[in-house]
Design an enzyme around this catalytic site. Structure first.
Site, PDB file in Angstrom:
ATOM      1  N   ASP A 187     -56.381 -26.830-101.305  1.00 40.34           N
ATOM      2  CA  ASP A 187     -57.673 -26.209-101.005  1.00 40.34           C
ATOM      3  C   ASP A 187     -57.950 -25.017-101.904  1.00 40.34           C
ATOM      4  OD1 ASP A 187     -58.283 -27.741 -98.855  1.00 40.34           O
ATOM      5  OD2 ASP A 187     -57.558 -26.323 -97.361  1.00 40.34           O
ATOM      6  N   ARG A 247     -58.289 -27.696 -89.009  1.00 34.75           N
ATOM      7  CA  ARG A 247     -57.920 -28.640 -90.074  1.00 34.75           C
ATOM      8  C   ARG A 247     -56.545 -28.361 -90.652  1.00 34.75           C
ATOM      9  NH1 ARG A 247     -58.828 -26.692 -95.074  1.00 34.75           N
ATOM     10  NH2 ARG A 247     -59.338 -28.635 -96.111  1.00 34.75           N
TER      11      ARG A 247
END
Ligand code: ADE
Length: 253
Positions: free
Chosen positions: A169, A154
């Site tokens: 994140d 990702r």
């Protein structure tokens, strides 16, 4: 980036690489995931890949030769030599920092064990690094390999729609992520915090940073110990602590 996975369950690994963000990245050619089954390199009618533990004891240990041959085939499938990472509970613990480091490589080979583990001599001769995804024991490294592929995959350029989402994140700045909300603004479960509806982007950024700091302080104080907070962050955290104290007192009464 290319992953070659040496696994007794190639179909599991291929399936895992077929969904969501990772599936799309594979489709778009950003990621390549290949699986190699040591059983295909095993000798004899039974194609044995394991044998009993030397010295006695329960369980089986994976044989050197089928793994060595599967690793050699995986290495030869692409021109540049790939580091071999063995997934095991004895490995170094995987962190987002480690994930970022691995995401910069052109390829890695992931070696998955089953049973009691694999013959130590194969590890000594063929493995560059041992990684664990956490302090618990899985029945094999295959699920751990899928986790590693997801976490690294990702981060590949273009894998996530919004380039900002990886930067925000949890862990990427050493802090946990802030809470997120969507419509409806008003629901029986509560209201979306007013600041997020204000259109004041500086205030929104400030609130999010404060929530990140506050959550990390509440849930993972160990992460804060490894960070040196600037003055602005220290003020935000103090503000969070004051508000949090006020809120817990309200709940007390
Ligand atoms: N194999 C079995 N348990 C594991 C773990 N915790 N991490 C990585 N590989 C494993």
């Amino acid at each position: 980036m290319r992953f070659d996975v040496v696994t007794l369950f190639p179909e599991f690994v291929r399936q895992c690489a077929g969904f969501g963000v990772i599936g799309r990245a594979v489709e778009r050619g950003l990621l390549q995931v290949e699986a190699w089954n040591p059983r295909d390199y095993a000798e004899g009618g039974y194609r044995r890949v394991d044998d009993s533990v030397c010295g006695g004891g329960p369980g089986m240990v994976m044989l050197i030769e089928p793994l060595r041959k599967a690793l050699a085939a995986a290495q030869q499938a692409a021109s540049d030599r790939a580091p071999v990472i063995y997934l095991s509970p004895q490995g170094q613990r995987l962190t987002q920092e480690k994930v970022k480091e691995l995401a910069g490589l052109p390829r890695v080979i992931l070696l998955c064990g089953r049973y009691e583990g694999i013959d130590e001599r194969l590890i000594e001769h063929e493995v560059d690094e041992e990684l664990s995804i956490g302090d618990y024991v899985l029945s094999g490294g295959d699920l751990a390999a899928a986790v590693v592929i997801d976490a690294i995959g990702r981060l590949q350029e273009g894998a996530l729609g919004d380039t900002q989402s990886a930067a925000q994140d949890s862990f990427s700045g050493g802090l946990l992520d802030c809470p997120h909300y969507t419509r409806p603004v008003s629901h029986a479960f509560g209201e979306v915090p007013a600041v997020l509806l204000s259109g004041d982007h500086a205030a929104i950024d400030r609130w999010r940073r404060m929530q990140s700091l506050g959550r990390t302080w509440l849930r993972r104080p160990d992460l804060l110990e490894n960070l040196t907070l600037g003055q602005d962050d220290q003020r935000l955290l103090e503000e969070f602590k004051r508000e949090h104290k006020g809120r817990t007192h309200e709940q007390d009464h």
